[in-house]
Structure formats: C-alpha cells, structure tokens
Design an enzyme around this catalytic site. Structure first.
Site, PDB file in Angstrom:
ATOM      1  N   HIS A   1      -8.258  -0.566   0.211  1.00  0.00           N
ATOM      2  CA  HIS A   1      -7.334  -1.690   0.078  1.00  0.00           C
ATOM      3  C   HIS A   1      -8.177  -2.923  -0.224  1.00  0.00           C
ATOM      4  O   HIS A   1      -9.128  -3.195   0.505  1.00  0.00           O
ATOM      5  CB  HIS A   1      -6.576  -1.943   1.388  1.00  0.00           C
ATOM      6  CG  HIS A   1      -5.860  -0.761   1.932  1.00  0.00           C
ATOM      7  ND1 HIS A   1      -4.484  -0.690   1.998  1.00  0.00           N
ATOM      8  CD2 HIS A   1      -6.311   0.409   2.458  1.00  0.00           C
ATOM      9  CE1 HIS A   1      -4.123   0.457   2.545  1.00  0.00           C
ATOM     10  NE2 HIS A   1      -5.212   1.142   2.830  1.00  0.00           N
TER      11      HIS A   1
ATOM     12  N   CYS B   1       0.778  -1.244   0.000  1.00  0.00           N
ATOM     13  CA  CYS B   1       0.000   0.000   0.000  1.00  0.00           C
ATOM     14  C   CYS B   1       0.811   1.296   0.000  1.00  0.00           C
ATOM     15  O   CYS B   1       0.498   2.207  -0.771  1.00  0.00           O
ATOM     16  CB  CYS B   1      -1.033  -0.009   1.123  1.00  0.00           C
ATOM     17  SG  CYS B   1      -0.715  -1.096   2.485  1.00  0.00           S
TER      18      CYS B   1
ATOM     19  N   ASP C   1      -2.975  -7.915  -4.956  1.00  0.00           N
ATOM     20  CA  ASP C   1      -3.289  -6.684  -4.241  1.00  0.00           C
ATOM     21  C   ASP C   1      -3.787  -5.604  -5.197  1.00  0.00           C
ATOM     22  O   ASP C   1      -3.379  -5.548  -6.358  1.00  0.00           O
ATOM     23  CB  ASP C   1      -2.012  -6.203  -3.542  1.00  0.00           C
ATOM     24  CG  ASP C   1      -2.298  -5.350  -2.329  1.00  0.00           C
ATOM     25  OD1 ASP C   1      -3.467  -5.263  -1.931  1.00  0.00           O
ATOM     26  OD2 ASP C   1      -1.345  -4.789  -1.775  1.00  0.00           O
TER      27      ASP C   1
ATOM     28  N   ARG D   1       6.907 -11.325   5.309  1.00  0.00           N
ATOM     29  CA  ARG D   1       6.528 -11.086   6.699  1.00  0.00           C
ATOM     30  C   ARG D   1       7.272 -12.079   7.581  1.00  0.00           C
ATOM     31  O   ARG D   1       7.324 -13.270   7.283  1.00  0.00           O
ATOM     32  CB  ARG D   1       5.007 -11.209   6.885  1.00  0.00           C
ATOM     33  CG  ARG D   1       4.263 -10.110   6.138  1.00  0.00           C
ATOM     34  CD  ARG D   1       2.775 -10.135   6.343  1.00  0.00           C
ATOM     35  NE  ARG D   1       2.135  -9.135   5.487  1.00  0.00           N
ATOM     36  CZ  ARG D   1       0.824  -8.994   5.342  1.00  0.00           C
ATOM     37  NH1 ARG D   1       0.002  -9.803   5.985  1.00  0.00           N
ATOM     38  NH2 ARG D   1       0.333  -8.059   4.532  1.00  0.00           N
TER      39      ARG D   1
ATOM     40  N   LYS E   1     -12.638  -3.355   7.877  1.00  0.00           N
ATOM     41  CA  LYS E   1     -12.516  -4.136   6.647  1.00  0.00           C
ATOM     42  C   LYS E   1     -13.663  -5.125   6.508  1.00  0.00           C
ATOM     43  O   LYS E   1     -14.188  -5.633   7.498  1.00  0.00           O
ATOM     44  CB  LYS E   1     -11.181  -4.885   6.607  1.00  0.00           C
ATOM     45  CG  LYS E   1     -10.971  -5.893   7.716  1.00  0.00           C
ATOM     46  CD  LYS E   1      -9.616  -6.603   7.582  1.00  0.00           C
ATOM     47  CE  LYS E   1      -9.384  -7.552   8.749  1.00  0.00           C
ATOM     48  NZ  LYS E   1      -8.120  -8.301   8.617  1.00  0.00           N
TER      49      LYS E   1
ATOM     50  N   HIS F   1      -5.371  -1.247  -4.935  1.00  0.00           N
ATOM     51  CA  HIS F   1      -5.843  -0.111  -4.157  1.00  0.00           C
ATOM     52  C   HIS F   1      -6.647   0.803  -5.066  1.00  0.00           C
ATOM     53  O   HIS F   1      -6.229   1.105  -6.182  1.00  0.00           O
ATOM     54  CB  HIS F   1      -4.669   0.641  -3.525  1.00  0.00           C
ATOM     55  CG  HIS F   1      -3.941  -0.194  -2.514  1.00  0.00           C
ATOM     56  ND1 HIS F   1      -2.847  -0.974  -2.848  1.00  0.00           N
ATOM     57  CD2 HIS F   1      -4.189  -0.414  -1.198  1.00  0.00           C
ATOM     58  CE1 HIS F   1      -2.443  -1.616  -1.779  1.00  0.00           C
ATOM     59  NE2 HIS F   1      -3.229  -1.297  -0.766  1.00  0.00           N
TER      60      HIS F   1
ATOM     61  N   GLN G   1       0.776 -11.167  -3.128  1.00  0.00           N
ATOM     62  CA  GLN G   1      -0.615 -10.743  -2.971  1.00  0.00           C
ATOM     63  C   GLN G   1      -1.241 -10.421  -4.324  1.00  0.00           C
ATOM     64  O   GLN G   1      -0.566  -9.890  -5.206  1.00  0.00           O
ATOM     65  CB  GLN G   1      -0.691  -9.486  -2.099  1.00  0.00           C
ATOM     66  CG  GLN G   1      -0.360  -9.710  -0.636  1.00  0.00           C
ATOM     67  CD  GLN G   1      -0.517  -8.432   0.167  1.00  0.00           C
ATOM     68  OE1 GLN G   1       0.020  -7.390  -0.197  1.00  0.00           O
ATOM     69  NE2 GLN G   1      -1.247  -8.499   1.262  1.00  0.00           N
TER      70      GLN G   1
END
Length: 664
Positions: free
Chosen positions: A533, A351, A400, A380, A487, A402, A398
């Site tokens: 997100h 992000c 991912d 991580r 979320k 945004h 991910q």
C-alpha cells in the site's frame, strides 16, 4: 551492593537505597546540578527513585532535548493544574498530558467555563509555584486509597477513573507541596527546575470528558513550554509566522475554497483552488505513468459483507459511513428507513477494491509487479471537533496505489517508490524529509513470524536505497503500524520547520489472504502476492493545505491558479491589454486582465495579496512599443521586455518540473 553501568562503560558499586541523584553527585557537582531525570535500563525515572538492583544508568540533562522537553511540559501541566485550583476553588481536575510543543489540562470549572482572559492570572500563579521550589514527590497508593481521596475532595472525574484501574497494579501519585495528582511520572526534582520565563498559556477550548460527546463538557487550557526563554521566543515567532500562512486565511484572500456546516468536513473548491488540484493531479499522473502504474477507478459504496471479509468492518467500523441498502420511504408519515435492510458503507480506503480488480483473470508470476493507482474519493467519519480546514476532513481523495508483487521484488519496489517520492517532494519545493518505520500495534492481524518478516523487509528495502541514515531522520516507531502491516512513514519539513507525516508504504500479506488474491508461480502452484500500500501525497486536500502554508500562498508559477495578470495604467491601453491576454492564453498561460479605473499602485497591492506571480503593466507607451513592464511577486522593481520575450519567459517558467528540459 548494586552494579550501576554508565554510558562511558564504567561501573559503580552502590548500596541499596542509592538514587540516580546520588550517582550524579558522586560524579561531580556540575552533573548533579544539570541532571533532570534518569534513564534506568532504558526507562525514564525520577532522580530520587532508588535503584532496585543492577542497572544501566544514563542521566538526562538539557542536552537530551527531547527527553528534557517532555519532562518540562509534564511538570508545567501539574503546576498549571495547581494554579487553576488555587485561583478557582471547586474546580475539578481530569487529565493533563505533555504534547508535541507544550501541554494541556482538562478542568471541570465550578461556576463557568474558563476564558482566555483568565490565562494571565493563571500564569502568574504558576510562576509563584515555581518560585516556591516545591519538590515533586512520588508515592505509591492503593486503588481504594485513591478512590477515597478523590471522593473526599469532590473530584468525581478522578474518582470515576480510579475505580476503573486494575487491582494489584502499582498506582502512583506525584505531590508538589499539598497538591497532588495520579501520575506515572517521571518528574524533575522540583518546580524550581522550571524556567518561569519559558512557558506561555496559549488558548482555551472545550473538550468532552474522555472524548465522548455524551459526557460532560470540560474546559481545556493549552500551554507551550520550553527549556529557556530563547526557545519560547523562537516558538512564538514560528506560531506568528504559521498564523500568517494559515491555509484557511489564505484561501479567503486567494479565493481558493470554503467550508460550511451543510457539508461538515467536505470542501467546496472554487475555480482557483481547483486549478491547483488539477495541476497537481496532472503532474502526479505523468510521474505515475512514467513509473509503470496503471490507473483504475473503483466504487465508493460497497456491501458491508465485503468490508467484513477484508477485516475493516471489525477494526475500522466506527470511522465508516454506513448506508442501508434500501429505497427510503416517500411517505410523509412513518419512518424514512425500515431498519431491516442490508448494510453498505462508503469506502474509507481503496485497498479492498484494488484486490478485487487484481482477482479478475488469472495472474502469472511473469505479470508481477502490477502497480495499480487510483485518485479515489474516500470518506471517514471523523468527529466534528477534530475537523480542521483541509488538514482533517471527512471526504478526501487519496493519491493511492497498490503494488502486487512477489517476495523477491519487495526491496526493488520499495526502492523505486522511495526514488519516485524523492523526486515528487523536491519538485513541489520540499528539500527535507525524514523516514520512520512504524512497527506492529497491539491490535493487529497476522502472526508474529509474519510481522517479523514484514518489518525486516522494510528495513532491508530502505537500507538498500541508502536512506536508512541519520541524514534522512531514520527512526523506528514501536506500536504505530497499521493493523495489517508495518509501514514506512515519510515526514516532510516545511518552510518554517514544521513536520508533516504525508507519504507511506506498507507491506501487507493479510489482505491478499483474506480476499483470496493469488497468482500462478513458476512452479505452477497458486501463491499469494505481497501487497504494497503506498501514497506520496496522502490526500489531495491535506497536501494542498500543506502546500499553501509551505509556500505562504506564493506557489511556483506552474501551480499558481492565476499565473499572470495584465493591468492597465490608462484606458487608452485597454485594446493592447486584450491583445496581450489573448497571446498569453494562446501560449498556455493562465492569465486575467485588470482594466478597472483604479490607480496602478492599488492594482499592484491587490494582486500581490492574491499571490499572483507576475503582473504585466501596460500603458500607452507599452502599447506603442509592443512591450510590457513585468513586476514579479515580492520584488519592488520591474523589468521591461518586448511582448514576445515576455511570453517566451513566462512560458518557460510555467512548465511543470517534469516537462522542463534537463539543466545543461
């Protein structure tokens, strides 16, 4: 007199000292027998705990399955701990919570770690405790009394914990006979309320005291507990089926990937496993392209100052891999690193980098929404003990994205995301999923007003899609949001009834503020964008693990790493087999040949174990007639088709769902 309001709207006046058990008995003997606990003003309590004033009362029975199961599992944990200390004197106790499908307790054995050979004896002792029907008795103790008790009994772990409890807080213990433990409760009336045939101890593992690798290693005993034997049997059958579907086992059988200690928590993808990845990624990319997303690629390594500015350094640093910004020493003697360099960190999420891309150039309100996607490789720092196949890794990718939008666009954007997610899940074979709204945690950024607005925006958005309903398992989860935003969580249900939290979308006003993202509004002034997100798969690694187990390795043909194998019956058909393979490859089918001098039944078994969707068997007759005998995975018979018809059929079957012509 206290006024006790019941769910049917009636009110009963009772004297001080009256308990929920008394109210149940006054209503009727059937309810008195069925009642397990009580909800008093929404709080779960023991039936024997007296009312302290006017209250709303709901009696909990086995029909309230979620509450009842938690009670049963909590009780079983206490019963197991007593059984262990009876059989193994000198064992110290620590903690024993209920879990999603059972319970566990951590012990410090006196002589040796426990093993699975100890479990049958512990189970029998637990049944003896249940048969004694010992009442669960709640008592309030002072902190010092707790410390003295544990010290006197040689319970060093409990004494340490008790010494850290706050002064003045009401501290409770629960006693069953002579055995007791610190516990908030509640519990059922007695051990005899448990079904002695509805639990099973399942395994033993190691666990560090308080999760700290520098502290003592304990023995953790796991069990599963249910309301009755029928539920237990169904659960054990699910576990057996889950073991057959274990993605780590199937990965070996299908040659998909492996893991090894040289790269803890990172996956070595083999060609067949990575083919699944490639097909999934290509499919999702087409869906995102059609949905107006713009794909980007951002750095994996960023300066720690950037993570400080975004807020991740303070809230998430213990989960990040930190790297000094210096060239290591090449000398054999002396330290490799100076310890004086500035710090960088591998990104745990994408992000902040997406905000930096958004900030390049001036954005107008007319440019919004901007949907920015990335298949971003993230790291991580998960503890070694938490790693689990593809389901919990340290390096992951991910899916991912945004979405930068205006406040007035949130409802529409969340709705579009929900529709996209619905299509993807159904294309991948998941017909059922539920939606949860995770609300503000205690540790968070932003004002209460911001959180009020963000949470309500999510509620409104889901309601507008028609999915804030029981059919979609709509539920709100207090305290489970991210530190910067509430979320929506999307929980898939797989083929054997397990649920997996996968997709998510979060409304964030904090990160655009912290990283100074803005756009020029219609009024000519600078405004902060709302940052959504969102992810559909979560991570490729974990989602592929879920897919493997959901399909038991039998992927739909478009995802299967090998879609067909051409196998010969006799060597005279080798040339024809090569011709069939060449034509299938030209048609885009992922095909292999098996020309080994083995019996055809052996080949069928081997390729069935590898979960190949179609086996095309050819012999001399098929070569002479330009036909193939097709065996479908899981079926006993075979179908004779001309080679051209077989290629046409397999080509249609191999198309990804988004590339197929609409039905009808």
């Amino acid at each position: 007199m206290f006024r006790i309001s019941l769910p049917d709207g009636s009110v009963r006046e009772v004297a001080p000292g009256t308990t929920p058990a008394d109210v149940a008995a006054a209503i009727g003997p059937g309810l008195a027998k069925a009642a397990l606990a009580a909800r008093v003003d929404g709080e779960m309590r023991d039936l024997s705990r007296p009312f302290t004033g006017d209250a709303q009362l709901a009696l909990v029975t086995a029909r309230d399955e979620k509450d009842a199961l938690e009670l049963v599992r909590h009780d079983l944990a206490h019963v197991m701990a007593e059984a262990v200390q009876t059989l193994f004197p000198g064992t110290e106790i620590t903690f024993g919570p209920a879990t999603e499908d059972g319970f566990y307790y951590d012990f410090a054995p006196k002589d040796r770690p426990f093993t699975e050979e100890d479990l049958p004896a512990i189970e029998e002792e637990m049944r003896a405790i249940i048969a004694r029907n010992e009442p669960f008795v709640r008592e309030v103790w002072t902190r010092q009394r707790l410390i003295d008790r544990w010290t006197q009994q040689g319970e060093s772990f409990k004494a340490e914990w008790a010494a850290e409890l706050p002064e003045g807080e009401e501290l409770t213990i629960y006693r069953q006979g002579e055995w007791l433990d610190m516990c908030r409760g509640p519990h059922m009336a007695s051990t005899g309320k448990l079904d002695p045939q509805a639990f099973k101890l399942t395994r033993v593992s190691g666990a560090y005291w308080r999760g700290d690798q520098s502290k003592a290693m304990l023995s953790r005993i796991y069990g599963t507990g249910w309301l009755n034997k029928k539920q237990l049997d169904a659960h054990l059958m699910r576990l057996e089926e889950a073991a057959k579907r274990d993605h780590r086992k199937l990965a070996v059988e299908m040659d998909l990937f492996h893991l090894q200690s040289e790269a803890q928590g990172s996956v070595f993808w083999h060609p067949k496993g990575y083919m699944i990845w490639r097909q999934l990624e290509a499919y999702l990319r087409r869906r995102l392209d059609a949905g107006g997303y713009r794909e980007v690629k951002t750095p994996q390594l960023m300066d720690a100052r950037q993570w400080e500015q975004s807020g991740h350094w303070g809230k998430y640093r213990e989960n990040m891999f930190v790297v000094p910004d210096e060239i290591p020493s090449g000398e054999d003697e002396g330290p490799v690193l100076s310890g004086k360099a500035d710090l960088m960190a591998l990104k745990p999420m994408n992000c902040p980098a997406h905000v930096l891309i958004f900030r390049q150039g001036i954005k107008s309100y007319r440019d919004l929404p901007i949907r920015m996607s990335e298949y971003g490789c993230c790291h991580r720092n998960e503890p070694h003990g938490a790693l689990h196949g593809l389901m919990r890794v340290r390096q992951f990718t991910q899916d991912d994205a945004h979405i930068f939008c205006r406040e007035d666009q949130i409802v529409e954007e969340v709705g579009l995301f929900c529709d996209l997610l619905d299509v993807v899940y159904r294309d991948l074979g998941f017909e059922k999923y539920s939606i949860k709204l995770a609300l503000r945690p205690d540790k968070r950024f932003g004002t209460d007003a911001m959180w009020d607005w963000a949470e309500q925006s999510m509620r409104d958005a889901v309601a507008a899609t028609g999915r804030a309903t029981e059919a979609y398992g709509w539920e709100e989860l207090p305290g489970e949001g991210a530190f910067y935003a509430p979320k929506l969580e999307f929980h898939l249900t797989d083929a054997i009834g397990r649920t997996w939290q996968v997709g998510t979308i979060q409304t964030d006003t904090v990160l655009p503020e912290r990283l100074d993202a803005s756009y020029v509004g219609e009024d000519g002034a600078r405004h902060r964008p709302i940052m959504l997100h969102r992810a559909i798969l979560g991570s490729f690694e974990r989602f592929i693990g879920i897919l493997i187990e959901h399909h038991a390795g039998r992927f739909p043909m478009w995802l299967a790493p090998v879609q067909a194998v051409v196998a010969t019956i006799v060597s005279d058909a080798d040339d024809y087999a090569h011709e069939v393979v060449a034509k299938l490859k030209a048609a885009g089918i992922r095909v292999e040949s098996d020309l080994r001098n083995e019996k055809i039944n052996y080949k069928v078994r081997e390729h069935s174990l590898a979960k190949v969707p179609y086996l095309l068997v050819v012999g001399k007759r098929e070569a002479d007639e330009s036909t193939v005998a097709i065996r479908t995975l899981g079926s006993q018979g075979q179908q004779m088709l001309s080679l051209d018809d077989a290629i046409a059929m397999l080509t249609r079957e191999a198309l990804a769902p988004d590339l197929r012509a609409p039905a009808g």
